[in-house]
Design a protein around this motif. Structure first.
Motif, mmCIF file in Angstrom:
data_model
loop_
_atom_site.group_PDB
_atom_site.id
_atom_site.type_symbol
_atom_site.label_atom_id
_atom_site.label_comp_id
_atom_site.label_asym_id
_atom_site.label_seq_id
_atom_site.Cartn_x
_atom_site.Cartn_y
_atom_site.Cartn_z
ATOM 1 N N ALA A 162 61.711 -15.454 62.729
ATOM 2 C CA ALA A 162 61.904 -15.371 64.495
ATOM 3 C C ALA A 162 60.101 -17.068 64.493
ATOM 4 O O ALA A 162 59.956 -17.008 63.252
ATOM 5 N N ASN A 164 57.678 -16.523 66.429
ATOM 6 C CA ASN A 164 56.461 -16.178 67.142
ATOM 7 C C ASN A 164 54.782 -15.453 66.297
ATOM 8 O O ASN A 164 54.169 -16.674 66.911
ATOM 9 N N SER A 189 63.008 -20.097 61.979
ATOM 10 C CA SER A 189 63.102 -20.193 63.724
ATOM 11 C C SER A 189 63.441 -21.968 63.594
ATOM 12 O O SER A 189 62.608 -22.691 63.261
ATOM 13 N N ALA A 219 69.677 -23.056 62.504
ATOM 14 C CA ALA A 219 69.900 -22.031 63.328
ATOM 15 C C ALA A 219 70.308 -21.382 62.813
ATOM 16 O O ALA A 219 70.401 -20.887 61.623
ATOM 17 N N GLY A 220 70.694 -20.239 63.812
ATOM 18 C CA GLY A 220 71.927 -19.136 63.469
ATOM 19 C C GLY A 220 72.692 -19.527 62.230
ATOM 20 O O GLY A 220 73.024 -18.533 61.398
ATOM 21 N N GLY A 223 71.252 -19.854 59.404
ATOM 22 C CA GLY A 223 71.437 -17.558 58.844
ATOM 23 C C GLY A 223 72.342 -17.426 58.191
ATOM 24 O O GLY A 223 72.194 -16.770 57.518
ATOM 25 N N VAL A 247 73.448 -10.140 61.215
ATOM 26 C CA VAL A 247 73.583 -10.189 59.471
ATOM 27 C C VAL A 247 73.494 -9.076 59.249
ATOM 28 O O VAL A 247 73.772 -9.489 57.882
ATOM 29 N N LEU A 262 63.153 -5.472 64.159
ATOM 30 C CA LEU A 262 63.644 -6.249 65.216
ATOM 31 C C LEU A 262 62.555 -6.126 66.580
ATOM 32 O O LEU A 262 61.870 -5.711 66.514
ATOM 33 N N GLY A 263 62.867 -5.802 67.609
ATOM 34 C CA GLY A 263 62.493 -5.448 68.798
ATOM 35 C C GLY A 263 61.691 -4.459 69.369
ATOM 36 O O GLY A 263 61.659 -3.601 67.806
ATOM 37 N N GLY A 264 61.281 -4.778 69.865
ATOM 38 C CA GLY A 264 60.700 -2.549 70.388
ATOM 39 C C GLY A 264 60.932 -2.752 72.039
ATOM 40 O O GLY A 264 60.286 -3.902 72.591
ATOM 41 N N LEU A 424 59.625 1.024 67.676
ATOM 42 C CA LEU A 424 58.878 -0.100 66.623
ATOM 43 C C LEU A 424 57.565 0.948 66.497
ATOM 44 O O LEU A 424 57.175 1.119 65.433
HETATM 45 P P1 NDP Z 1 66.721 -13.715 66.866
HETATM 46 O O1 NDP Z 1 67.165 -13.159 67.041
HETATM 47 O O2 NDP Z 1 66.721 -14.817 68.550
HETATM 48 O O3 NDP Z 1 66.396 -15.655 65.748
HETATM 49 C C1 NDP Z 1 65.598 -14.987 64.714
HETATM 50 C C2 NDP Z 1 65.610 -15.817 63.522
HETATM 51 O O4 NDP Z 1 67.116 -15.340 63.099
HETATM 52 C C3 NDP Z 1 65.866 -17.001 63.690
HETATM 53 O O5 NDP Z 1 65.328 -17.426 62.566
HETATM 54 C C4 NDP Z 1 67.533 -17.498 64.368
HETATM 55 O O6 NDP Z 1 67.498 -18.785 64.407
HETATM 56 C C5 NDP Z 1 67.696 -15.813 63.397
HETATM 57 N N1 NDP Z 1 68.934 -15.990 63.429
HETATM 58 C C6 NDP Z 1 70.465 -16.209 64.697
HETATM 59 N N2 NDP Z 1 71.188 -16.041 64.957
HETATM 60 C C7 NDP Z 1 71.589 -15.796 63.776
HETATM 61 C C8 NDP Z 1 73.233 -15.512 62.966
HETATM 62 N N3 NDP Z 1 74.342 -14.747 62.971
HETATM 63 N N4 NDP Z 1 72.855 -15.611 60.980
HETATM 64 C C9 NDP Z 1 71.911 -15.209 60.878
HETATM 65 N N5 NDP Z 1 70.550 -15.778 61.353
HETATM 66 C C10 NDP Z 1 70.372 -15.891 62.881
HETATM 67 O O7 NDP Z 1 65.041 -13.057 67.572
HETATM 68 P P2 NDP Z 1 64.056 -14.946 68.525
HETATM 69 O O8 NDP Z 1 63.259 -16.521 67.084
HETATM 70 O O9 NDP Z 1 64.442 -15.301 69.370
HETATM 71 O O10 NDP Z 1 62.859 -14.181 68.100
HETATM 72 C C11 NDP Z 1 62.264 -12.681 68.992
HETATM 73 C C12 NDP Z 1 62.556 -11.386 68.778
HETATM 74 O O11 NDP Z 1 62.258 -11.156 67.450
HETATM 75 C C13 NDP Z 1 62.297 -10.320 69.021
HETATM 76 O O12 NDP Z 1 63.008 -9.529 69.583
HETATM 77 C C14 NDP Z 1 61.379 -9.777 68.331
HETATM 78 O O13 NDP Z 1 60.824 -8.486 68.518
HETATM 79 C C15 NDP Z 1 62.065 -9.808 66.882
HETATM 80 N N6 NDP Z 1 60.831 -9.821 66.489
HETATM 81 C C16 NDP Z 1 60.214 -8.716 65.769
HETATM 82 C C17 NDP Z 1 59.168 -8.329 64.657
HETATM 83 C C18 NDP Z 1 58.916 -7.242 63.572
HETATM 84 O O14 NDP Z 1 58.262 -7.032 62.758
HETATM 85 N N7 NDP Z 1 59.509 -6.228 64.420
HETATM 86 C C19 NDP Z 1 57.985 -9.334 64.614
HETATM 87 C C20 NDP Z 1 58.043 -10.774 65.922
HETATM 88 C C21 NDP Z 1 59.839 -10.410 66.739
HETATM 89 P P3 NDP Z 1 67.110 -20.222 65.290
HETATM 90 O O15 NDP Z 1 66.258 -19.017 66.349
HETATM 91 O O16 NDP Z 1 66.997 -21.124 64.017
HETATM 92 O O17 NDP Z 1 68.060 -20.038 65.953
#
Ligand code: NDP
Length: 499
Positions: A162, A164, A189, A219-220, A223, A247, A262-264, A424
């Protein structure tokens, strides 16, 4: 490009130019379309890169597989020294790397050296230390047999990050993966591609075989190519729940191991006996640090009815004193949000809160005047009089928006705190030791903080339960998620057969 972090502050201020994949020790362009990474402080492009497609991912897999064979052939002590050198180089380049991260992610320079760079260095140091101590098992099967269990690497693993905590996320995945004997392909990201490239350069400089840590930009779709590739044995994703489910479904096709961070929508429960200033500090750390863009944030603050008014008064005063500004200014406490789209999403939640009847007691607006107007800045917001079913209380906002609710009893607090698909983290503020531990046991979360919030020392496993994740990062636990066990049965007697 990965040398760019050596160019110093001034040249970095304008543009990093073209960023390239780091594959097998070479800096190579992806074969997809161009995308830009934007400096969220100015709204201007910081660098550009071509996204990586299936063929680019495939070449990273081949390079990683070759490097992994060399890596696992090196004596453990030598491998540990490589990880130690990575840690040391991260510390040596602490401020350079911190400035890069500020430009790319908009995080305040007041936070980044300690929260991001030191955290990355600590992680490599920790896993360098445990690398040689990680061992298998011996199982006594009587006088004529025994078994042992080898702990073996998975092979080529992939990390998807991600935006952040870019270098921290890359390090929390790469250090344990390498310590367990794997090679890593990391996809940062697309919004924050810079520091993972710098990290992979440092790993190479530290003496790792070329290709032990590869970075593919995109981007996605990039991934998704990693998740689909049969040569990748494991995917570790840090991202949102919807991405996590996609994923994981893709990884299931080739039965990959997965770690999902993931998120929380985590609760902070402030009991009537809590120290008021500490409770406000915890709530602010859990909502406003890094612009509120933290997965484990305590975005549902339950305050005991008797403490509520005093809590709110102090929280408002301290929130209004937060210095929002240029994240490279050492006095700044809060920088811009990551992107225009994300700012609009967060402001949309502020509107939703108002529309549903929550009381916006401070902040919540975009900064539209002065030098900050061209970036993605907003004032940190607090909503009072929230109810459990409001959108701002049920959905992850991932921005500086705190929702405050009241409660009366411990039982009620537990039920309401757990009434979410996320799991989380959670926090408990109380001076009552027995209650603190009762709460820690009752709360459905991967991490519970007692009289603290959002502290993540590398020795402590971190990860979510319920929809917030699978697996753990950090601590000795992380090694289990980057290795597999092989049982070896050794017969010391004759072979008995009924035939
Ligand atoms: P996203 O889910 O949008 O993206 C995460 C990563 O996955 C990015 O590198 C993104 O690429 C990639 N991605 C997107 N679609 C796919 C796919 N279909 N297949 C494989 N990879 C893909 O999250 P954000 O980047 O917006 O980050 C925010 C989220 O991350 C929040 O929900 C937050 O809670 C979570 N998070 C969780 C943490 C934890 O430790 N539990 C810590 C930090 C954040 P790209 O962005 O380049 O499009």
């Amino acid at each position: 490009m990965v040398q760019l972090y050596r160019q110093g502050k001034d040249s970095l201020m304008t543009s990093l130019g073209r960023l390239r994949n780091h594959i097998g020790g070479e800096h190579v362009e992806g074969s997809g379309s161009l995308f830009e990474t934007i400096n969220p402080t100015t709204g201007l492009p910081l660098g550009e890169a071509r996204s990586s497609l299936e063929a680019d991912v495939d070449s990273a897999v081949q390079a990683a597989a070759a490097a992994q064979r060399q890596w696992i052939a090196m004596p453990p002590a030598e491998r540990a020294r490589v990880l130690h050198r990575v840690s040391q180089r991260l510390r040596d380049k602490r401020m350079e790397l911190a400035r890069l991260e500020v430009l790319d992610a908009g995080k305040a320079i007041q936070e980044v050296p300690a929260a991001d760079i030191d955290s990355a260095a600590d992680c490599f140091e920790f896993f360098a230390g445990v690398l040689q101590a990680a061992h298998g098992e011996h199982i006594d099967l009587g006088p004529s047999a025994f078994a042992y269990v080898r702990r073996e690497p998975l092979g080529v693993v992939a990390g998807i990050g991600a935006w952040n905590y870019p270098i921290q996320i890359a390090s929390w995945k790469t250090a344990p993966a390498l310590a367990a004997g794997n090679a890593m392909i990391f996809k940062p990201s697309e919004l924050t591609p810079v520091s993972a490239l710098a990290l992979s350069e440092i790993v190479a400089e530290a003496g790792a075989p070329p290709g032990l840590m590869n970075v593919v930009l995109g981007a996605g779709e990039t991934g998704a190519a990693l998740a689909a590739h049969p040569g990748v044995a494991k995917i570790s994703l840090t991202g949102s729940v919807p991405t996590g489910t996609r994923v994981m479904a893709a990884a299931a096709e080739t039965l990959k191991h997965v770690t999902m961070e993931l998120g929380g929508k985590s609760p902070l429960i402030v009991f009537e006996d809590a120290d008021l200033d500490d409770a406000v500090s915890a709530a602010m750390l859990g909502n406003f640090y890094t612009q509120g863009e933290i997965c484990s944030n305590a975005t549902r603050v339950f305050v005991h009815r008797r403490l509520h008014d005093a809590f709110l008064e102090r929280a408002i005063a301290r929130t209004e004193a937060i210095r929002v500004g240029d994240p490279l200014d050492p006095d700044t406490q809060m920088g811009p949000l990551i992107s225009q789209a994300h700012l609009e999403k967060v402001l949309g939640y502020v509107e939703a809160g108002r529309a549903e009847g929550a009381r916006l007691v401070t902040g919540g607006g975009r900064i539209t005047e002065g030098p900050l107007a061209s970036g993605w800045f907003m004032r940190p917001a607090i909503f009072a009089d929230c109810t459990d079913t409001m959108k701002i209380v049920t959905e992850e906002i991932f921005g500086p928006v705190m929702s405050v609710m009241t409660f009366e009893t411990e039982e009620e607090a537990v039920i309401r705190a757990n009434a979410t698909p996320f799991g989380l983290a959670a926090g408990v503020m109380t001076r009552d030791l027995a209650r603190a531990h009762r709460m820690a046991a009752a709360l459905q979360a991967g991490v519970v903080w007692i009289n603290a919030y959002n502290l993540t020392p590398v020795a402590m496993p971190f990860g979510g339960s319920k929809m917030s994740g699978i697996g753990r990062e950090n601590g000795l636990a992380a090694l289990d998620f980057y290795s597999q066990r092989k049982s070896v049965y050794v017969n010391l007697g004759s072979v008995e057969a009924p035939y």
